[in-house]
Design a protein around this motif. Structure first.
Motif, PDB file in Angstrom:
ATOM      1  N   VAL A 153       0.841  -1.188   0.000  1.00 55.03           N
ATOM      2  CA  VAL A 153       0.000   0.000   0.000  1.00 55.03           C
ATOM      3  C   VAL A 153       0.880   1.243   0.000  1.00 55.03           C
ATOM      4  CG1 VAL A 153      -1.906  -1.164   1.161  1.00 55.03           C
ATOM      5  CG2 VAL A 153      -0.184   0.040   2.514  1.00 55.03           C
ATOM      6  N   THR A 154       0.262   2.374  -0.328  1.00 58.84           N
ATOM      7  CA  THR A 154       0.966   3.663  -0.348  1.00 58.84           C
ATOM      8  C   THR A 154       0.272   4.665   0.564  1.00 58.84           C
ATOM      9  OG1 THR A 154      -0.283   4.252  -2.347  1.00 58.84           O
ATOM     10  CG2 THR A 154       1.935   3.345  -2.646  1.00 58.84           C
ATOM     11  N   ALA A 155      -0.257   4.179   1.687  1.00 57.55           N
ATOM     12  CA  ALA A 155      -0.993   5.036   2.607  1.00 57.55           C
ATOM     13  C   ALA A 155      -0.137   6.135   3.194  1.00 57.55           C
ATOM     14  CB  ALA A 155      -1.594   4.189   3.732  1.00 57.55           C
ATOM     15  N   THR A 156       1.197   5.919   3.269  1.00 59.28           N
ATOM     16  CA  THR A 156       2.114   6.939   3.783  1.00 59.28           C
ATOM     17  C   THR A 156       2.917   7.585   2.657  1.00 59.28           C
ATOM     18  OG1 THR A 156       3.780   5.242   4.219  1.00 59.28           O
ATOM     19  CG2 THR A 156       2.295   5.807   6.025  1.00 59.28           C
ATOM     20  N   ARG A 157       2.401   7.496   1.432  1.00 61.60           N
ATOM     21  CA  ARG A 157       3.011   8.072   0.227  1.00 61.60           C
ATOM     22  C   ARG A 157       4.267   7.321  -0.216  1.00 61.60           C
ATOM     23  NH1 ARG A 157      -0.757  11.095  -2.380  1.00 61.60           N
ATOM     24  NH2 ARG A 157      -1.365  12.971  -1.246  1.00 61.60           N
ATOM     25  N   PRO A 170       2.125   1.989  10.153  1.00 66.25           N
ATOM     26  CA  PRO A 170       1.655   2.285  11.502  1.00 66.25           C
ATOM     27  C   PRO A 170       0.406   3.165  11.546  1.00 66.25           C
ATOM     28  CG  PRO A 170       3.505   3.699  10.972  1.00 66.25           C
ATOM     29  CD  PRO A 170       3.309   2.787   9.791  1.00 66.25           C
ATOM     30  N   ILE A 171      -0.586   2.849  10.748  1.00 62.85           N
ATOM     31  CA  ILE A 171      -1.897   3.481  10.802  1.00 62.85           C
ATOM     32  C   ILE A 171      -2.940   2.408  10.514  1.00 62.85           C
ATOM     33  CG2 ILE A 171      -1.076   5.770  10.132  1.00 62.85           C
ATOM     34  CD1 ILE A 171      -2.092   5.272   7.341  1.00 62.85           C
ATOM     35  N   SER A 172      -4.202   2.723  10.808  1.00 70.50           N
ATOM     36  CA  SER A 172      -5.282   1.763  10.603  1.00 70.50           C
ATOM     37  C   SER A 172      -5.754   1.832   9.152  1.00 70.50           C
ATOM     38  CB  SER A 172      -6.447   2.073  11.546  1.00 70.50           C
ATOM     39  OG  SER A 172      -7.484   1.131  11.385  1.00 70.50           O
ATOM     40  N   VAL A 173      -5.486   0.761   8.387  1.00 69.07           N
ATOM     41  CA  VAL A 173      -5.792   0.731   6.959  1.00 69.07           C
ATOM     42  C   VAL A 173      -6.486  -0.578   6.610  1.00 69.07           C
ATOM     43  CG1 VAL A 173      -4.855   0.880   4.622  1.00 69.07           C
ATOM     44  CG2 VAL A 173      -3.700   2.067   6.491  1.00 69.07           C
ATOM     45  N   TYR A 222       2.038   0.522  17.615  1.00 69.82           N
ATOM     46  CA  TYR A 222       2.178   1.937  17.274  1.00 69.82           C
ATOM     47  C   TYR A 222       1.189   2.782  18.054  1.00 69.82           C
ATOM     48  CZ  TYR A 222      -1.977   1.348  14.308  1.00 69.82           C
ATOM     49  OH  TYR A 222      -3.245   1.097  13.843  1.00 69.82           O
ATOM     50  N   ALA A 223       1.499   4.055  18.158  1.00 72.33           N
ATOM     51  CA  ALA A 223       0.609   5.040  18.764  1.00 72.33           C
ATOM     52  C   ALA A 223       0.740   6.325  17.968  1.00 72.33           C
ATOM     53  CB  ALA A 223       0.964   5.285  20.225  1.00 72.33           C
ATOM     54  N   SER A 224      -0.359   7.066  17.870  1.00 72.48           N
ATOM     55  CA  SER A 224      -0.323   8.308  17.105  1.00 72.48           C
ATOM     56  C   SER A 224      -1.302   9.321  17.662  1.00 72.48           C
ATOM     57  CB  SER A 224      -0.632   8.050  15.621  1.00 72.48           C
ATOM     58  OG  SER A 224      -1.978   7.627  15.462  1.00 72.48           O
ATOM     59  N   VAL A 225      -0.966  10.578  17.445  1.00 71.60           N
ATOM     60  CA  VAL A 225      -1.853  11.708  17.735  1.00 71.60           C
ATOM     61  C   VAL A 225      -1.882  12.565  16.481  1.00 71.60           C
ATOM     62  CG1 VAL A 225      -2.270  13.725  19.181  1.00 71.60           C
ATOM     63  CG2 VAL A 225      -1.228  11.674  20.180  1.00 71.60           C
ATOM     64  N   ALA A 226      -3.074  12.881  15.993  1.00 69.37           N
ATOM     65  CA  ALA A 226      -3.172  13.622  14.731  1.00 69.37           C
ATOM     66  C   ALA A 226      -4.360  14.568  14.770  1.00 69.37           C
ATOM     67  CB  ALA A 226      -3.314  12.658  13.547  1.00 69.37           C
TER      68      ALA A 226
END
Length: 780
Positions: free
Chosen positions: A43-47, A56-59, A518-522
């Motif tokens: 996938v290219t979810a992070t470009r 490290p994201i929900s895809v 992973y953990a993220s704040v956005a």
């Protein structure tokens, strides 16, 4: 009917024979994807290209093979199989909610992309909705949950959905053909034919890929005269869809690749997908239903055929240059869309002004003609690192878009002053002796943005990520309206500017080669806008809620902060995959519609806060060499945190604190396939089950404490979509039979509504009844 179905199956058999003869000329080719072999989707979810389990994201990602196996034929099929995502549709609009971020006004909360081009629409005027690419000749579909403001901008407040097309290959030839025929119980036949071919024109230098696709979706709703239910148009809600695409890949040097492409799509709907539900048909049976869903009787009593035509053209140019350790990418595109449709306003007009629903006069009718256009010019320039083993990776870029929209609505009702003669002394005459409402609105959204995201590994297996995006947005509108329901003609011009800043912070740790946490704040952002003037007949109600000088001119942006913790793991040598995340999203200054019910207008205001909490889990397993299983489970609890009014002096709230956002709390999808060796080839049987729970708690529009509530409505019921397929694969050919909606659930989805609180007609969007079919496909 029998003769027609017989001809269709004869045609399908002939096509299958043709595919088999083609396959005899080719060698057997085994294809595998994540559902069968444990091989993961890139996938290219992070470009950048990454294995799904390392992102490290929900895809959720669906390969072309997965889409075919599950029988996905339209966008709604994808949403049913994606945890945390909800799709609502009426005959005029569509709406996507990801993780409870749900809005029908203003700019979109979900980014929609064809490759690198955003195509989502702003809600302008009183109509229109997004267009979605047809599900054919796609490399994959990626659904990114949670705000994607850093890399994808202000249109991705709740998440992003990307339709990725296959690129020309300069080294090998490819061919794909798919045909299908089907029949729906109590409805008409469906059929399709599509083909795609990729050919190197100059080996390793120049290649072309071209595809064409046509599909007829048969209807099952009859349009009738409401007086006696005599049929005017049987199976009226049939659709015809066509898509074509051509792309070139030119590699003049090993470092440089230039890819121009052109996508064309047209969808024509013959009539509304909504049926009339309950209605007082006669005095002896005041509660008798107009349609009889349990017995396969789906009726629409509209006076006017609600046909539509939705066309878009998308030329684009992608240029990539390999700098050695970095890649420069320049993208330019122009999205040109035109949507026209008609809506029956016969019962809306009369019930709104008289309280009487069904037409009073013989052959009485009223129609609203809509025209919506989008012309989006988009450009993006990115420079990104490509070294795979480096402790530091990055992407920086600049984005520009000018999105022009036009919304035109003309409501023709020559009977207006006949059923409401008491209004003649107070309202202007009909425009051109026929129109009660004549509106034209044009808008321009301009965005500039600079963005960057960097990932750094301070120690082995630990990665820290920081993303930043700063933009300038400007929204300009010019609106004109006239007609009896407006009062004196109104010309309205306004602008609204903002400077969004959307950061992202992330950390991930590779526990071992198979497991990532992973953990993220956005932050996510949606630009505000400008409210066109509403009609003079609204003045009394506007004054009553605190707007004596008319509606508020501007509404501001709203934003979300998302907090997510997730894990992804592949075990048992890649045969078992598990991913899941928990999240909280805080939504502030929500853009919400305030209805001025006395005159049929509305405006948008920033009202209140909401909090969305939930979990999504995805599971895939190759239990044996023959048996595979997948599951997607989502739970979402989204509720409003404030009680707020539609105006400073309104007496009843629009929303009461604790009201739930209108979305199902549970979404569950289950998929299983069993392969059966037959000689040197393979047969298979599979089943797919999708479940959407009912939201049983109070939502704003059914809570009796709130104003503008319709106490006769409920939240959408639970949906159980069960399908099965059995097939045989040999030498690149895949022939299968299937049945969809095995349970034959005759339930409504999306919105069930009335024209207004005085109308006695309910309009329901019913799921397609049980459907049987045959699919034949060939790939090389």
């Amino acid at each position: 009917m029998g003769t027609r179905i017989s001809r269709l199956f004869t045609t399908g058999t002939a096509l299958t024979t043709l595919l088999v003869s083609q396959a005899a000329l080719a060698q057997a080719q085994q294809t595998a994807d994540s559902e069968q072999s444990g091989t993961e989707i890139i996938v290219t979810a992070t470009r950048k290209n990454e294995v799904l389990s390392k992102v490290p994201i929900s895809v959720s990602a669906f390969s072309a093979d997965t889409l075919d196996k599950r029988g996905v034929r339209d966008f709604a099929d994808i949403i049913r199989q994606t945890p945390g995502v909800v799709f609502e549709q009426t005959n005029t609009t569509t709406n996507i909610a990801i993780r409870g971020i749900n809005s029908t006004v203003g700019a979109s909360t979900t980014g929609l992309y064809i490759d690198d081009t955003p195509i989502q629409v702003r809600a302008l005027g009183y109509s229109g909705g997004n267009v979605y690419p047809l599900i054919f000749d796609l490399d994959r579909i990626e659904v990114l949950r949670g705000p994607q403001g850093t890399l994808f901008g202000s249109g991705s407040q709740g998440g992003t959905i990307r339709f990725i097309t296959p690129q020309p290959d300069t080294s090998k030839t490819s061919l794909r053909v798919r045909s299908e025929i089907a029949t729906t119980e109590s409805g008409g036949p469906s059929y399709e034919l599509g083909g795609a071919i990729g050919v190197p024109l100059v080996q390793d230098k120049l290649a072309i890929r071209a595809s064409a696709y046509y599909r007829r979706d048969g209807g099952w709703i009859d349009r009738v005269r409401f007086e006696d239910r005599s049929v005017i148009d049987k199976n009226a809600n049939r659709n015809d869809s066509f898509a074509g695409r051509v792309a070139l890949a030119w590699t003049p040097t090993p470092e440089l690749t230039i890819t121009p492409s052109l996508v064309y799509q047209r969808i024509k709907a013959n009539d509304s997908p909504e049926s009339w539900d309950n209605i007082q048909r006669d005095l002896t049976s005041p509660n008798a239903p107009f349609s009889d869903y349990e017995n396969g009787v789906f009726l629409n009593g509209n006076r006017v055929r609600e046909n539509s035509n939705d066309r878009f053209v998308l030329p684009s140019l992608n240029v990539k240059y390999d700098l050695g350790g970095a890649e420069l990418i320049a993208i330019g595109s122009y999205f040109d869309r035109r949507q026209t449709f008609k809506s029956d306003y016969t019962t809306f007009d009369q019930s709104l002004f008289t309280g009487i629903t069904l037409p009073i006069f013989p052959d009485q009718s009223a129609v609203s003609d809509f025209i919506n256009t989008q012309k989006n010019l988009t450009g993006e320039l990115r420079l990104q690192s490509t070294a795979k083993d480096s402790a530091f990776s990055w992407v920086v870029g600049a984005f520009y878009q000018q999105a022009k929209q036009v919304s035109i609505q003309q409501v023709e009702d020559r009977f207006f002053y006949q059923f409401a003669p008491f209004l003649i002394p107070f309202l202007p005459p009909l425009v051109d002796n026929r129109l009660i409402y004549d509106q034209a609105t044009s808008s321009k959204d301009t965005q500039y943005a600079a963005f960057g995201q960097a990932s750094w590994k301070p120690v082995d297996r630990l990665t820290l990520t920081l993303g930043l995006r700063y933009g300038e947005t400007k929204f300009a509108i010019n609106s004109f309206a006239q007609g009896p329901v407006v009062g004196p003609p109104v010309t309205d011009v306004g602008t609204q500017k903002e400077s969004p800043f959307t950061p992202k912070f992330g950390v991930d740790f590779q526990i071992d080669p198979q497991t990532l946490v992973y953990a993220s704040v956005a932050k996510g952002f949606r630009p505000g806008g400008y409210n066109p003037q509403v009609g003079v007949p609204c003045a009394a109600e506007l004054a009553a809620i605190g707007y004596p000088n008319g509606r508020p001119e501007l509404y501001g942006s709203d934003s979300v902060w998302s907090y997510e913790l997730g894990v992804k793991s592949r075990l048992a040598g890649g045969r078992l995959g598990i991913s899941g995340s928990v999240y909280q999203i805080d939504w502030n200054d929500i853009q919400q519609a305030v209805g001025v019910n006395s005159c049929g207008f509305q405006f948008t205001a920033n009202l209140g806060r909401a909090r969305s909490r939930g979990v999504d889990i995805q599971f895939d397993a190759k239990i044996t060499d023959r048996l595979t299983f997948q599951a997607e489970i989502g739970y979402n609890d989204a509720e409003f945190r404030d009680t707020f009014l539609g105006g400073p002096t309104a007496t009843l709230p629009l929303v009461t604190a604790g009201n739930k956002v209108a979305s199902p709390p549970w979404t569950i999808s289950l998929h299983g396939q069993y392969d059966i060796p037959v000689g040197a080839n393979m047969a298979y049987v599979r089943s797919d089950f999708d479940y959407r729970a009912q939201q049983k708690d109070l939502t704003p529009f059914i809570d009796p404490r709130n104003g503008g509530v319709d106490p006769t409505l409920t939240n959408p019921p639970e949906v159980k979509a069960w399908s099965a397929r059995a097939g045989y694969r040999f030498h690149g050919v895949d022939v299968s039979v299937f049945v969809n909606n095995i349970l034959d659930q005759s339930i409504w989805q999306g919105r069930r509504s009335r024209d207004n609180g005085l109308s006695t007609i309910y309009r329901s969007h019913i799921v397609r009844p049980r459907t049987f079919g045959l699919t034949a496909a060939y790939s090389y």
